[in-house]
Design an enzyme around this catalytic site. Structure first.
Site, PDB file in Angstrom:
ATOM      1  N   SER A 134       1.152  -1.241  -0.219  1.00  0.00           N
ATOM      2  CA  SER A 134      -0.019  -0.111   0.201  1.00  0.00           C
ATOM      3  C   SER A 134       1.042   1.170  -0.128  1.00  0.00           C
ATOM      4  CB  SER A 134      -0.734   0.031   1.258  1.00  0.00           C
ATOM      5  OG  SER A 134      -1.550   1.356   1.364  1.00  0.00           O
ATOM      6  N   TYR A 147      -2.582  -0.872  10.563  1.00  0.00           N
ATOM      7  CA  TYR A 147      -2.478  -1.178   9.197  1.00  0.00           C
ATOM      8  C   TYR A 147      -1.036  -0.669   8.653  1.00  0.00           C
ATOM      9  CZ  TYR A 147      -3.593  -1.108   4.214  1.00  0.00           C
ATOM     10  OH  TYR A 147      -3.870  -1.486   2.848  1.00  0.00           O
TER      11      TYR A 147
END
Ligand SMILES: NC(=O)c1ccc[n+]([C@@H]2O[C@H](COP(=O)([O-])OP(=O)(O)OC[C@H]3O[C@@H](n4cnc5c(N)ncnc54)[C@H](OP(=O)(O)O)[C@@H]3O)[C@@H](O)[C@H]2O)c1
Length: 281
Positions: A134, A147
């Site tokens: 990501s 995350y």
């Protein structure tokens, strides 16, 4: 190409589903895995070869790999590590349990699976291992600490593995999407409700804005792209004779990859606080 098998995790929705369909259409032998039996049945009903794989569960990981190798006669060309979720919440509100769950799926299960397919790739003398990281594997944003930590860790494992597999013809690639339209925010909202006690947090006002954003229909951040944008990079990573180590997807990833190199931390923090201040993802 249909002897080229690829195992994909997290195919119930979003990027995994799009990549499973897209690679099948290109003639790949796709094993589209999902953790819920209902999703496996749905994927099978649309003609995909699907089986259960829950990254939190070692037995499930082992059983899926064994079943796939049984069906292919012991061959596996590629693995797309895609299944994951985002645990929102301020770092000071993250319990050990919330962090552990986040890492069980996004990191531990993912690497356990990867380590189970490497021997097959070594035997056949080639393979491709893709990690869906990501933009938040490159920079932090407020309220995404769990995350962010899991994706930074994933980048660390992937970078190390690439060094260790140099010269083996097993390529390791990181896909680094920014905002992509999928079920990610719905699933993040569920994780938020599961683990964060918003009402007693000093961040409760920010959480209200964040929840609204997580529940918003359609794109919630500028430059959001459909999952096909990721598929395009996955195709290159799987089929190019010279796959890249990193595939940034979306403008924000390109931008933050440059900014983190150019800006001193203090200046980068100002940009990141603005970008993520309302709990945007
Ligand atoms: N969407 C974005 O903006 C974005 C940006 C950057 C990176 N990514 C990355 O892209 C990947 C796919 O996300 P997405 O955007 O397509 O979101 P999504 O629609 O929520 O898909 C995530 C998938 O991961 C699966 N998953 C969750 N926990 C799992 C577990 N324990 N075992 C196996 N599978 C599990 C989900 O299954 P269930 O349906 O059973 O929960 C779902 O199939 C993730 O790695 C995510 O971090 C997404």
């Amino acid at each position: 190409m249909n002897d080229k098998a690829v195992l994909i995790t997290g195919c119930s929705s979003g990027i995994g589903l799009c990549v499973a369909r897209g690679m099948k259409a290109r003639g790949w032998w796709v094993f589209a895995t999902a953790r819920q039996p209902g999703d496996v049945a749905r994927l099978q009903a649309e003609g995909l070869e699907s089986l259960p794989l829950d990254l939190r569960d070692s037995d499930s990981v082992r059983a899926a790999v064994a079943e796939i190798l049984d069906r292919t006669g012991g061959r596996l060309e590629a693995l797309f590590n895609n299944g994951a979720y985002g645990q929102p919440g301020a770092v000071e509100d993250l319990s050990r349990e919330a962090l552990r769950e986040q890492f069980e799926t996004n990191l531990f299960g993912t690497q356990e699976l990867t380590n189970q397919v490497i021997p097959t790739m070594r035997r056949q003398g080639r393979g491709r291992i893709l990690y869906n990281s990501s933009v938040l594997g490159l920079v932090a944003l407020p309220y995404r600490g769990a995350y962010v930590a899991s994706k930074f860790a994933l980048e660390g494992l992937a970078d190390t593995l690439r060094l260790e597999l140099a010269g083996t013809s097993i390529h390791v690639c990181l896909i680094e999407p920014g905002p992509i339209l999928s079920r990610f925010r719905d699933n993040a909202h569920a994780a938020f409700q599961r683990h964060i006690r918003a009402e007693i947090s000093p961040h409760r006002e920010k959480y209200a804005a964040m929840a609204a954003r997580l529940l918003k229909e359609g794109p919630a951040a500028p430059f959001t792209l459909p999952p096909e944008a990721v598929l395009k990079r996955v195709i290159h990573a799987l089929e190019s004779p010279r796959p890249r180590a990193r595939y940034p997807v979306t403008m924000p990833t390109h931008l933050f990859a440059i900014l983190r190199r150019l800006l001193p931390t203090r200046a980068l923090d100002v940009v990141l606080r603005r970008a993520g201040g309302e709990g945007r993802r």
